[in-house]
Motif scaffolding. Structure first.
Motif, PDB file in Angstrom:
ATOM      1  N   PRO A 235      53.183 -26.143  59.812  1.00 34.43           N
ATOM      2  CA  PRO A 235      53.361 -25.355  58.591  1.00 34.43           C
ATOM      3  C   PRO A 235      54.841 -25.102  58.319  1.00 34.43           C
ATOM      4  CG  PRO A 235      52.768 -23.923  60.405  1.00 34.43           C
ATOM      5  CD  PRO A 235      52.755 -25.328  60.959  1.00 34.43           C
ATOM      6  N   GLY A 236      55.132 -24.631  57.130  1.00 39.40           N
ATOM      7  CA  GLY A 236      56.524 -24.288  56.822  1.00 39.40           C
ATOM      8  C   GLY A 236      56.994 -23.062  57.567  1.00 39.40           C
ATOM      9  N   HIS A 237      56.041 -22.185  57.907  1.00 34.84           N
ATOM     10  CA  HIS A 237      56.334 -20.955  58.638  1.00 34.84           C
ATOM     11  C   HIS A 237      55.171 -20.668  59.573  1.00 34.84           C
ATOM     12  CE1 HIS A 237      59.680 -19.854  55.868  1.00 34.84           C
ATOM     13  NE2 HIS A 237      58.932 -20.548  55.009  1.00 34.84           N
ATOM     14  N   GLY A 238      55.490 -20.309  60.805  1.00 34.29           N
ATOM     15  CA  GLY A 238      54.458 -20.013  61.776  1.00 34.29           C
ATOM     16  C   GLY A 238      54.279 -21.143  62.777  1.00 34.29           C
ATOM     17  N   ALA A 239      53.437 -20.907  63.755  1.00 41.23           N
ATOM     18  CA  ALA A 239      53.285 -21.832  64.867  1.00 41.23           C
ATOM     19  C   ALA A 239      52.605 -23.138  64.462  1.00 41.23           C
ATOM     20  CB  ALA A 239      52.474 -21.162  65.982  1.00 41.23           C
ATOM     21  N   VAL A 240      52.974 -24.203  65.150  1.00 38.50           N
ATOM     22  CA  VAL A 240      52.291 -25.489  65.023  1.00 38.50           C
ATOM     23  C   VAL A 240      50.879 -25.349  65.584  1.00 38.50           C
ATOM     24  CG1 VAL A 240      52.315 -27.902  65.780  1.00 38.50           C
ATOM     25  CG2 VAL A 240      54.476 -26.741  65.199  1.00 38.50           C
ATOM     26  N   VAL A 241      49.895 -25.971  64.905  1.00 38.76           N
ATOM     27  CA  VAL A 241      48.510 -25.885  65.361  1.00 38.76           C
ATOM     28  C   VAL A 241      47.889 -27.278  65.420  1.00 38.76           C
ATOM     29  CG1 VAL A 241      48.103 -23.530  64.564  1.00 38.76           C
ATOM     30  CG2 VAL A 241      47.708 -25.439  63.008  1.00 38.76           C
ATOM     31  N   SER A 242      46.876 -27.414  66.271  1.00 34.98           N
ATOM     32  CA  SER A 242      46.218 -28.707  66.459  1.00 34.98           C
ATOM     33  C   SER A 242      44.858 -28.760  65.763  1.00 34.98           C
ATOM     34  CB  SER A 242      46.043 -28.993  67.955  1.00 34.98           C
ATOM     35  OG  SER A 242      45.302 -27.955  68.568  1.00 34.98           O
ATOM     36  N   ASP A 243      44.597 -27.784  64.915  1.00 36.19           N
ATOM     37  CA  ASP A 243      43.362 -27.770  64.142  1.00 36.19           C
ATOM     38  C   ASP A 243      43.680 -27.238  62.748  1.00 36.19           C
ATOM     39  OD1 ASP A 243      43.618 -24.986  64.423  1.00 36.19           O
ATOM     40  OD2 ASP A 243      42.262 -24.925  66.137  1.00 36.19           O
ATOM     41  N   ALA A 244      42.633 -26.948  61.978  1.00 39.28           N
ATOM     42  CA  ALA A 244      42.829 -26.571  60.574  1.00 39.28           C
ATOM     43  C   ALA A 244      42.998 -25.071  60.372  1.00 39.28           C
ATOM     44  CB  ALA A 244      41.663 -27.089  59.745  1.00 39.28           C
ATOM     45  N   ARG A 245      43.368 -24.328  61.413  1.00 40.22           N
ATOM     46  CA  ARG A 245      43.483 -22.871  61.261  1.00 40.22           C
ATOM     47  C   ARG A 245      44.501 -22.472  60.198  1.00 40.22           C
ATOM     48  NH1 ARG A 245      45.010 -20.803  66.953  1.00 40.22           N
ATOM     49  NH2 ARG A 245      45.702 -22.977  67.146  1.00 40.22           N
ATOM     50  N   ALA A 246      45.643 -23.128  60.173  1.00 37.70           N
ATOM     51  CA  ALA A 246      46.665 -22.772  59.177  1.00 37.70           C
ATOM     52  C   ALA A 246      46.167 -23.047  57.768  1.00 37.70           C
ATOM     53  CB  ALA A 246      47.953 -23.539  59.453  1.00 37.70           C
ATOM     54  N   LEU A 247      45.443 -24.141  57.607  1.00 39.09           N
ATOM     55  CA  LEU A 247      44.902 -24.471  56.295  1.00 39.09           C
ATOM     56  C   LEU A 247      43.869 -23.426  55.873  1.00 39.09           C
ATOM     57  CD1 LEU A 247      44.044 -28.071  55.183  1.00 39.09           C
ATOM     58  CD2 LEU A 247      42.720 -26.132  54.378  1.00 39.09           C
ATOM     59  N   ARG A 248      42.965 -23.087  56.787  1.00 40.12           N
ATOM     60  CA  ARG A 248      41.928 -22.097  56.446  1.00 40.12           C
ATOM     61  C   ARG A 248      42.538 -20.736  56.155  1.00 40.12           C
ATOM     62  NH1 ARG A 248      39.191 -24.632  60.899  1.00 40.12           N
ATOM     63  NH2 ARG A 248      39.808 -22.880  62.243  1.00 40.12           N
ATOM     64  N   GLN A 249      43.539 -20.343  56.937  1.00 36.21           N
ATOM     65  CA  GLN A 249      44.144 -19.025  56.752  1.00 36.21           C
ATOM     66  C   GLN A 249      44.928 -18.953  55.444  1.00 36.21           C
ATOM     67  OE1 GLN A 249      47.590 -17.309  59.132  1.00 36.21           O
ATOM     68  NE2 GLN A 249      45.849 -16.385  60.207  1.00 36.21           N
ATOM     69  N   THR A 250      45.674 -20.010  55.132  1.00 38.02           N
ATOM     70  CA  THR A 250      46.417 -20.029  53.871  1.00 38.02           C
ATOM     71  C   THR A 250      45.461 -19.979  52.692  1.00 38.02           C
ATOM     72  OG1 THR A 250      48.194 -21.323  54.918  1.00 38.02           O
ATOM     73  CG2 THR A 250      48.130 -21.285  52.510  1.00 38.02           C
ATOM     74  N   ARG A 251      44.389 -20.769  52.764  1.00 42.95           N
ATOM     75  CA  ARG A 251      43.407 -20.765  51.682  1.00 42.95           C
ATOM     76  C   ARG A 251      42.779 -19.380  51.518  1.00 42.95           C
ATOM     77  NH1 ARG A 251      40.343 -24.145  48.963  1.00 42.95           N
ATOM     78  NH2 ARG A 251      40.935 -25.986  50.177  1.00 42.95           N
ATOM     79  N   ALA A 252      42.374 -18.771  52.624  1.00 46.48           N
ATOM     80  CA  ALA A 252      41.719 -17.465  52.556  1.00 46.48           C
ATOM     81  C   ALA A 252      42.633 -16.427  51.928  1.00 46.48           C
ATOM     82  CB  ALA A 252      41.275 -17.029  53.952  1.00 46.48           C
ATOM     83  N   TYR A 253      43.911 -16.463  52.292  1.00 47.49           N
ATOM     84  CA  TYR A 253      44.842 -15.492  51.707  1.00 47.49           C
ATOM     85  C   TYR A 253      45.006 -15.719  50.212  1.00 47.49           C
ATOM     86  CZ  TYR A 253      48.939 -12.753  50.614  1.00 47.49           C
ATOM     87  OH  TYR A 253      49.782 -11.850  50.030  1.00 47.49           O
ATOM     88  N   LEU A 254      45.166 -16.970  49.804  1.00 46.15           N
ATOM     89  CA  LEU A 254      45.383 -17.251  48.385  1.00 46.15           C
ATOM     90  C   LEU A 254      44.155 -16.892  47.557  1.00 46.15           C
ATOM     91  CD1 LEU A 254      47.272 -20.671  48.582  1.00 46.15           C
ATOM     92  CD2 LEU A 254      48.249 -18.405  48.123  1.00 46.15           C
ATOM     93  N   VAL A 255      42.964 -17.178  48.085  1.00 44.82           N
ATOM     94  CA  VAL A 255      41.742 -16.795  47.368  1.00 44.82           C
ATOM     95  C   VAL A 255      41.659 -15.280  47.246  1.00 44.82           C
ATOM     96  CG1 VAL A 255      39.224 -16.746  47.516  1.00 44.82           C
ATOM     97  CG2 VAL A 255      40.466 -18.884  47.960  1.00 44.82           C
ATOM     98  N   TRP A 256      41.961 -14.579  48.346  1.00 43.75           N
ATOM     99  CA  TRP A 256      41.957 -13.111  48.306  1.00 43.75           C
ATOM    100  C   TRP A 256      42.977 -12.593  47.295  1.00 43.75           C
ATOM    101  CZ3 TRP A 256      46.064  -9.853  49.392  1.00 43.75           C
ATOM    102  CH2 TRP A 256      45.765  -8.475  49.407  1.00 43.75           C
ATOM    103  N   LEU A 257      44.169 -13.157  47.302  1.00 39.30           N
ATOM    104  CA  LEU A 257      45.222 -12.701  46.402  1.00 39.30           C
ATOM    105  C   LEU A 257      44.810 -12.935  44.945  1.00 39.30           C
ATOM    106  CD1 LEU A 257      48.124 -11.595  46.096  1.00 39.30           C
ATOM    107  CD2 LEU A 257      48.932 -13.970  46.219  1.00 39.30           C
TER     108      LEU A 257
END
Length: 313
Positions: A235-257
């Motif tokens: 990701p541009g900010h935050g830890a490197v991940v080996s699964d889709a957690r960053a994608l799911r978290q970014t999506r969830a935040y944007l939908v909430w916002l």
């Protein structure tokens, strides 16, 4: 006594302003995430004088012919130190650098790369935005990080990137042109390792920033990223991940916002009421309060305008 004091002051000024003087030591330490790929993970807080603007993830891909850098970083000094690391890992050579988008923490190091004779690539819309806004961004950032910005000026990447699959030094990269976080967001996929360098289309455990965001387009772009067969996400900010957690978290935040702002606008709430809105239940997000407040300032007026627009029969 006065003459001695003036002499000491002159010496100090020479030390501060001498060419090549290092304005800020970032103590960069690339972390190997897979064969021939290294990431330098930034802090998850805001720009401040302690971090010198180092809140961004940058990366180095090594090849037998030299290194490829993804995002030159936030300052001239950072970029100089990044070049040193890239040369060390890349057999003394840096082949090129890519800028993922036109936010200062990602592109203000461009100047140092160009001065070193290293070509810097960016999407055309990114180059245009840097040309238009770069000087103002330097001025604004100087207030936040102070002397760490010494010697930094905005420079437009000198080469245009386009959506393509290319070979550099025997390494195959897929370049994807997207948008949503800004008007132009470059995603780079290293095909051998299936590592996705998503820029600020992805955040992980850090609240996404939205000064130039189009949330609907951003969500559409996340749908595209979700189709990739990736092993590693940077990701541009935050830890490197080996699964889709960053994608799911970014999506969830944007939908909430998006849902929160749309609902508030339709109910006639004002900014003061919205500031007390509880955060989304998607895990810890650094600097939530400040980024949510910024997003309200950036985005809420448009939601209000749409809510107030008369419905035509």
């Amino acid at each position: 006594m006065m003459r001695a004091l003036m002499s000491l002051l002159a010496t100090a000024l020479i030390c501060v302003t001498a060419p090549g003087a290092r304005a800020f030591d970032y103590a960069l330490a690339p972390q190997k995430i897979t064969d021939d790929i290294y990431v330098l993970t930034g802090q998850t807080d805001h720009f401040n004088r302690s971090n010198g603007g180092n809140i961004v993830n940058t990366a180095i891909i090594t090849t037998p012919a030299g290194s490829i850098v993804i995002d030159p970083g936030p300052t001239h000094s950072y970029a100089e130190q990044l070049i040193e690391q890239a040369k060390r890992l890349g057999h003394g050579s840096v082949l090129r650098a890519y800028v993922t988008h036109a936010h200062p923490d990602h592109f203000l190091g461009t100047q140092a790369f160009i001065e070193a004779g290293i070509p810097v690539y960016a999407l055309e819309a990114t180059r245009r935005q840097i040309s238009e806004d770069g000087a103002a961004l330097v001025d604004n950032l100087s207030r936040l990080i102070g002397s760490a910005l010494s010697g930094t000026r905005s420079a437009v990447p000198d080469h245009r990137a386009e959506a393509d699959t290319i070979d550099i030094g025997g390494r195959t990269l897929r370049l994807m042109a997207g948008a949503g976080h800004t008007s132009a967001d470059l995603v780079i996929v290293d095909t051998a390792s299936q590592t996705v360098f998503a820029g600020d289309l992805l955040f992980f455990e850090r609240t996404p920033t939205t000064p130039h965001a189009d949330i609907r387009r951003w969500l559409d772009q996340l749908d595209v990223l979700a189709t990739l067969d990736a092993n590693i996400w940077v990701p541009g900010h935050g830890a490197v991940v080996s699964d889709a957690r960053a994608l799911r978290q970014t999506r969830a935040y944007l939908v909430w916002l998006q849902t929160t702002l749309q609902s508030a606008a339709e109910q006639g709430q004002d900014l003061a009421e919205l500031l007390d809105h509880p955060p989304p239940d998607i895990g810890p997000l650094a600097v939530f309060n400040a980024e949510f407040a910024r997003s309200l300032a950036h985005l809420f007026p448009a939601f209000e305008a749409r809510a107030l627009k008369p419905v035509t029969p």
